[in-house]
Design an enzyme around this catalytic site. Structure first.
Site, mmCIF file in Angstrom:
data_model
loop_
_atom_site.group_PDB
_atom_site.id
_atom_site.type_symbol
_atom_site.label_atom_id
_atom_site.label_comp_id
_atom_site.label_asym_id
_atom_site.label_seq_id
_atom_site.Cartn_x
_atom_site.Cartn_y
_atom_site.Cartn_z
ATOM 1 N N GLY A 31 5.124 12.686 -110.847
ATOM 2 C CA GLY A 31 5.768 13.434 -111.799
ATOM 3 C C GLY A 31 6.314 12.524 -112.839
ATOM 4 N N LEU A 33 5.428 12.212 -116.139
ATOM 5 C CA LEU A 33 4.264 11.354 -116.474
ATOM 6 C C LEU A 33 4.409 10.782 -117.768
ATOM 7 C CD1 LEU A 33 1.723 14.265 -115.437
ATOM 8 C CD2 LEU A 33 2.555 12.489 -113.943
ATOM 9 N N HIS A 37 -0.130 7.118 -116.031
ATOM 10 C CA HIS A 37 -0.670 7.905 -115.053
ATOM 11 C C HIS A 37 -1.880 8.939 -115.542
ATOM 12 C CE1 HIS A 37 3.809 8.427 -113.921
ATOM 13 N NE2 HIS A 37 3.250 8.331 -112.864
ATOM 14 N N GLN A 61 9.678 8.054 -98.823
ATOM 15 C CA GLN A 61 9.411 6.690 -99.392
ATOM 16 C C GLN A 61 10.752 6.217 -100.325
ATOM 17 O OE1 GLN A 61 6.181 7.923 -101.776
ATOM 18 N NE2 GLN A 61 7.008 6.536 -103.513
ATOM 19 N N GLU A 149 -2.745 -0.411 -111.049
ATOM 20 C CA GLU A 149 -2.323 -1.513 -110.320
ATOM 21 C C GLU A 149 -0.827 -1.963 -110.606
ATOM 22 O OE1 GLU A 149 -4.754 -4.637 -112.477
ATOM 23 O OE2 GLU A 149 -6.536 -3.844 -111.445
ATOM 24 N N SER A 187 8.231 5.888 -115.032
ATOM 25 C CA SER A 187 9.222 7.005 -115.034
ATOM 26 C C SER A 187 10.641 6.450 -115.223
ATOM 27 C CB SER A 187 8.964 7.887 -113.835
ATOM 28 O OG SER A 187 7.423 8.415 -113.795
HETATM 29 P P1 AMP Z 1 4.244 7.242 -109.460
HETATM 30 O O1 AMP Z 1 4.447 8.512 -110.349
HETATM 31 O O2 AMP Z 1 5.001 6.173 -110.034
HETATM 32 O O3 AMP Z 1 4.087 7.283 -107.987
HETATM 33 O O4 AMP Z 1 2.907 6.640 -110.023
HETATM 34 C C1 AMP Z 1 1.563 7.353 -109.677
HETATM 35 C C2 AMP Z 1 0.469 6.516 -109.804
HETATM 36 O O5 AMP Z 1 0.605 5.983 -111.535
HETATM 37 C C3 AMP Z 1 0.393 5.126 -108.988
HETATM 38 O O6 AMP Z 1 -0.910 4.889 -108.701
HETATM 39 C C4 AMP Z 1 0.919 4.087 -109.984
HETATM 40 O O7 AMP Z 1 0.494 2.959 -109.694
HETATM 41 C C5 AMP Z 1 0.285 4.710 -111.354
HETATM 42 N N1 AMP Z 1 1.017 4.140 -112.435
HETATM 43 C C6 AMP Z 1 2.500 4.190 -112.918
HETATM 44 N N2 AMP Z 1 2.794 3.400 -113.888
HETATM 45 C C7 AMP Z 1 1.662 3.054 -114.543
HETATM 46 C C8 AMP Z 1 1.401 2.241 -115.543
HETATM 47 N N3 AMP Z 1 2.232 1.851 -116.439
HETATM 48 N N4 AMP Z 1 -0.113 1.861 -115.704
HETATM 49 C C9 AMP Z 1 -0.901 2.405 -114.794
HETATM 50 N N5 AMP Z 1 -0.869 3.158 -113.717
HETATM 51 C C10 AMP Z 1 0.500 3.447 -113.451
#
Ligand code: AMP
Length: 283
Positions: A31, A33, A37, A61, A149, A187
């Protein structure tokens, strides 16, 4: 767009879609976002008939001294953004809905993937990631699951885990989305003040510098690039370097000399905030 909080309602919708032979793409998130995302949701919409986003800040985690309780949350804002992004279903369970005592397949992360990079400074982090993703994939056996990535080590571990456990989704990935100055969206950027945000540009600058050096000598000694970056861009009292490594992106092993799979991996603390970034040096 459907907004679901429990397993029963989730199953009902997924079964309806299955009966209609609709394909599904799943984007797990915690979240708060941003465009990173949303780029994954866009990819999901391109790949499948229906897109699903989970919003769940997974307690297992986070380490005991990490930011689980402070982690930014704003479900209403996320709902608005996902609605605009044409998401079909939001799954936003609470902790008991995910950790309900049900059995899931078990897989231990190999030491070669889990004890390095982020795994070294965040012991147990990837065990928590693997457990929650296995639970989510069991609840949401989508055709595709899409990860960024940005969390490159996590992406490798999830690909390996999905293969090992023969789980349903085909794992796809999306590139890192950055702000106009180059800072990777996260985030956790919410924690940074203006000075810290400016300081955080060292991550992107180090990628650019390393790419320049790689372009001049594509088999250059990795250590000389790292020493140069440490002595220049990271030589700043506001930055605490957690790791700076050049790895082979196929298996995360350390590289002595660059090859086409060389990927720079970076983690720093700026103030209390931990930031990560990475890039293949030839893309
Ligand atoms: P998180 O909410 O941080 O667990 O991220 C959820 C998904 O979004 C994960 O697969 C992250 O790698 C991806 N994600 C987070 N930040 C970015 C970004 N700046 N660009 C691309 N994907 C992202």
């Amino acid at each position: 767009m459907e907004i679901i909080e429990n397993r029963k309602d989730l199953l009902t919708i997924l079964n309806t879609w299955k009966d209609l032979n609709l394909t599904t793409a799943f984007v797990p998130t915690m979240g708060y976002l941003h465009e990173g995302h949303l780029s994954l949701v866009k990819k999901g919409n391109e790949q499948a008939d229906k897109s699903i986003v989970s919003i769940f800040v997974n307690p297992t985690q986070f380490g005991p001294n990490e930011d689980f309780s402070q982690y930014p949350r704003d479900l209403n804002r996320d709902i608005t953004l996902l609605n605009e992004a044409n998401c079909d279903l939001i799954f936003a369970p609470d902790v008991d809905e995910i950790y309900d005592g049900s059995q899931i397949p078990h897989w231990s992360v190999p030491d070669s993937l889990s004890l390095r990079l982020c795994g070294r400074s965040r012991p147990g982090h990837f065990d928590g990631v693997v457990e929650v993703v296995t639970r989510l994939f069991t609840l949401i056996p989508a055709d595709f699951a899409i990860f960024g990535e940005k969390d490159y080590q996590q992406l490798c571990i999830i690909k390996t885990m999905t293969n090992a456990l023969k789980l349903k989704p085909k794992i796809l990935s999306g590139p890192i989305i950055r702000n106009p100055e180059g800072l990777a969206l996260s985030s956790r950027n919410k924690y940074l003040n203006d000075l810290e945000k400016n300081t955080a540009l060292c991550l992107f600058q180090s990628i650019q510098e390393a790419k320049k050096m790689a372009a001049i000598d594509p088999t250059m000694n990795a250590q000389s690039i790292l020493e140069y970056l440490k002595g220049t861009l990271f030589n700043n009292p506001l930055i605490k370097l957690d790791y700076l490594e050049i790895i082979d992106e196929r298996n995360l092993s350390l590289l002595e000399n660059l090859n086409p799979f060389a990927r720079l991996m970076i983690a720093v603390y700026i103030g209390q905030t931990r930031l990560i970034d990475n890039a293949n040096l030839f893309e």
